[in-house]
Design a protein around this motif. Structure first.
Motif, PDB file in Angstrom:
ATOM      1  N   CYS A 190      31.834 -51.079 -39.455  1.00 28.33           N
ATOM      2  CA  CYS A 190      32.670 -52.122 -38.884  1.00 28.33           C
ATOM      3  C   CYS A 190      31.775 -53.343 -38.684  1.00 28.33           C
ATOM      4  O   CYS A 190      30.711 -53.247 -38.073  1.00 28.33           O
ATOM      5  CB  CYS A 190      33.252 -51.675 -37.553  1.00 28.33           C
ATOM      6  SG  CYS A 190      34.419 -50.332 -37.786  1.00 28.33           S
ATOM      7  N   CYS A 196      40.235 -52.480 -41.151  1.00 28.58           N
ATOM      8  CA  CYS A 196      39.236 -51.531 -41.677  1.00 28.58           C
ATOM      9  C   CYS A 196      39.925 -50.457 -42.512  1.00 28.58           C
ATOM     10  O   CYS A 196      39.459 -50.116 -43.605  1.00 28.58           O
ATOM     11  CB  CYS A 196      38.442 -50.896 -40.540  1.00 28.58           C
ATOM     12  SG  CYS A 196      37.447 -52.101 -39.642  1.00 28.58           S
ATOM     13  N   HIS A 207      38.085 -46.543 -33.755  1.00 33.78           N
ATOM     14  CA  HIS A 207      37.964 -45.546 -34.825  1.00 33.78           C
ATOM     15  C   HIS A 207      39.063 -44.499 -34.756  1.00 33.78           C
ATOM     16  O   HIS A 207      39.519 -44.001 -35.779  1.00 33.78           O
ATOM     17  CB  HIS A 207      36.568 -44.921 -34.805  1.00 33.78           C
ATOM     18  CG  HIS A 207      35.537 -45.888 -35.325  1.00 33.78           C
ATOM     19  ND1 HIS A 207      34.198 -45.760 -35.095  1.00 33.78           N
ATOM     20  CD2 HIS A 207      35.684 -47.027 -36.062  1.00 33.78           C
ATOM     21  CE1 HIS A 207      33.554 -46.772 -35.679  1.00 33.78           C
ATOM     22  NE2 HIS A 207      34.438 -47.550 -36.259  1.00 33.78           N
ATOM     23  N   GLU A 250      41.839 -46.143 -36.485  1.00 34.30           N
ATOM     24  CA  GLU A 250      41.624 -46.200 -37.944  1.00 34.30           C
ATOM     25  C   GLU A 250      41.978 -44.846 -38.578  1.00 34.30           C
ATOM     26  O   GLU A 250      42.628 -44.789 -39.618  1.00 34.30           O
ATOM     27  CB  GLU A 250      40.163 -46.511 -38.267  1.00 34.30           C
ATOM     28  CG  GLU A 250      39.773 -47.962 -38.095  1.00 34.30           C
ATOM     29  CD  GLU A 250      38.366 -48.218 -38.636  1.00 34.30           C
ATOM     30  OE1 GLU A 250      37.913 -47.513 -39.561  1.00 34.30           O
ATOM     31  OE2 GLU A 250      37.701 -49.123 -38.122  1.00 34.30           O
TER      32      GLU A 250
HETATM   33 ZN    ZN Z   1      36.552 -50.903 -38.027  1.00 29.27          ZN
END
Ligand code: ZN
Ligand code: AMP
Length: 441
Positions: free
Chosen positions: A11, A199, A225, A228
């Protein structure tokens, strides 16, 4: 591994101001990971995004009266300059969130179609965490803490929320007045992507559904995360990241860095205090990534001394000049240092081993190992300091001038005589083609 390269994602920075040295602890550690793999002979594919649209970039560009692109480009360029100074290798691909809005809209559409996301009245789209039973696994979030069915909007429509308030998170943010001209068209009306989405969309595009490793600072474990994972697995299937690499935060003078405490340093701040970027990098490597590292200005002085000591040892022992990062299998007296790096990226342990063994290094293999490890750490040794220039007394300067004149007049006898006179007084002249240097003997 896809048989070709170790594929990893980091990231990247949010470009709304200069990165601080805490950010660089994470970026430098990721750089070491890549360098270690490459010294091992592996090819890598390193992808790191640029967050150039989110609450902060929009807020600050609007406040500065500048376009988002103009504003974020300045901070992206500054970030690149700092990375270069700190000897961080540029990623192979560095995608920008703004340039991947269509990919993000596609992902949201898929999530809506599959029942993992829903549009709300305010023109935003939310991920439904109750549709993904694995939500919270990475951060070992206790399911009782999850506020199933509540949208983040019912609390605050921000890009971040804390662990106690885990709720449905935003994928698409309906246009708000404070966003100014920063909006895109979408099936849900005008708006912009939520921060977590970029992301997932860019990983899918550049690394695929399953890849080797994902990384960031520990603050990203939850919710970034976790979100994600939910977005990617629910839209693309696949395993997402096979491994995770999170770097523990840097602290300064024993406290969390913050502007209000006056302990938030940028690379520029430290350069102004006389430190070189290599010394800063050394300090950032001086602790194991899983442990908190406390930065102090004293640690910079210690880094300067440590680097000078290693450089002196290499010079005194006439190390051959293997200064480039090279793949090697045999690290000679430094094999323990290499083992510490490959087992758990123990940079602190490896530095300790370098110091402990440098006096024993003698063979070409040892030195190849020494410089390969320095290369994996991304450290370069300082050149010996030039002898200090001493200003000569006026009388000496006059004699030297007279000698230069005699020499120019081709009065060799006088020139030699004056040279001897200078020597007697402890000075020597070194002639160049159109000037001379005056040095103490
Ligand atoms: Zn990220
Ligand atoms: P940001 O620009 O805020 O998105 O952060 C860039 C990277 O720096 C992320 O991987 C963060 O997790 C990481 N980071 C932020 N603060 C620190 C810190 N104090 N120490 C180490 N890493 C940090």
């Amino acid at each position: 591994m896809d048989g070709k390269a170790f594929r990893f994602y980091c990231c990247g920075p949010t470009v709304y101001g200069p990165a601080h040295i805490g950010n660089f602890r994470t970026f430098v550690m990721q750089d070491v990971l890549r360098r270690v793999l490459e010294v091992e002979g592996l090819k890598t594919k390193h992808v790191r995004n640029i967050t150039d649209v989110d609450d902060k970039t929009i807020r600050d560009s609007v406040a500065a009266g500048r376009s988002l692109d103009d504003f974020t480009s300045e901070w992206r360029d500054k970030f690149h300059a700092d990375c270069e100074a700190l000897n961080c290798l540029p990623p192979h691909i560095e995608p920008s969130a703004v340039k991947h809005v269509p990919e993000q809209i596609t992902m949201i559409s898929e999530l809506v179609e599959k029942g993992h996301a829903y549009a709300s009245d305010d023109g935003s789209v939310y991920f439904k965490i109750s549709s993904f039973p694995e939500y919270g696994k990475l951060s070992r979030l206790d399911t009782r803490e999850l506020d199933l069915g509540k949208t983040q909007n019912e609390r605050a429509n921000s890009d971040e929320y804390d662990k106690d308030n885990a709720a449905d998170f935003v994928l698409w943010k309906g246009r708000r007045e404070e966003d100014g001209e920063n909006f895109w068209e979408s099936p849900w009306g005008q708006g912009r992507p939520g921060w977590h989405l970029e992301c997932s969309a860019m990983i899918r595009k550049y690394l695929g559904e399953t890849f080797d490793l994902h990384s960031g600072g520990v603050d990203l474990v939850f919710p970034h995360h976790e979100n994600e994972i939910a977005q990617s697995i629910c839209s693309c299937g696949g395993e997402f990241a096979r491994s995770w690499f999170h770097v523990t935060h840097l602290r300064v003078d024993g406290a969390k860095m913050s502007k209000s405490l006056g302990n938030l340093y940028t690379l520029e701040d430290l350069k102004k205090k006389g430190a070189t970027p290599t010394e800063v990098r050394y300090v950032l490597l001086s602790g194991h990534y899983r442990k908190p590292l406390n930065f102090t200005l004293d640690s910079l002085h210690a880094a300067k001394e440590a680097l000078a000591k290693l450089a002196k040892a290499a010079r005194d022992q006439q190390a051959p000049a293997y200064k480039k990062l090279k793949a090697t299998k045999d690290f000679g007296v430094f094999s323990k240092a290499w083992q510490l790096l490959t087992e758990d990226l123990n940079t602190a342990g490896a530095l300790g081993e370098l110091f402990g063994n440098v006096s024993k290094a003698s063979t070409d293999t040892d030195w190849l190992g020494f410089f390969a490890i320095l290369g994996a750490l991304g450290l370069t040794l300082p050149e010996p300091e030039a002898p200090e220039l001493v200003d000569a007394p006026a009388e000496i300067k006059e004699l030297a001038e007279a000698r230069w004149q005699a020499r120019s007049d081709k009065d060799w006898a006088k020139s030699d005589e004056l040279r001897d006179a200078l020597k007697e007084k402890g000075w020597v002249v070194k002639d160049g083609s159109d000037s001379y240097e005056l040095l103490p003997l």
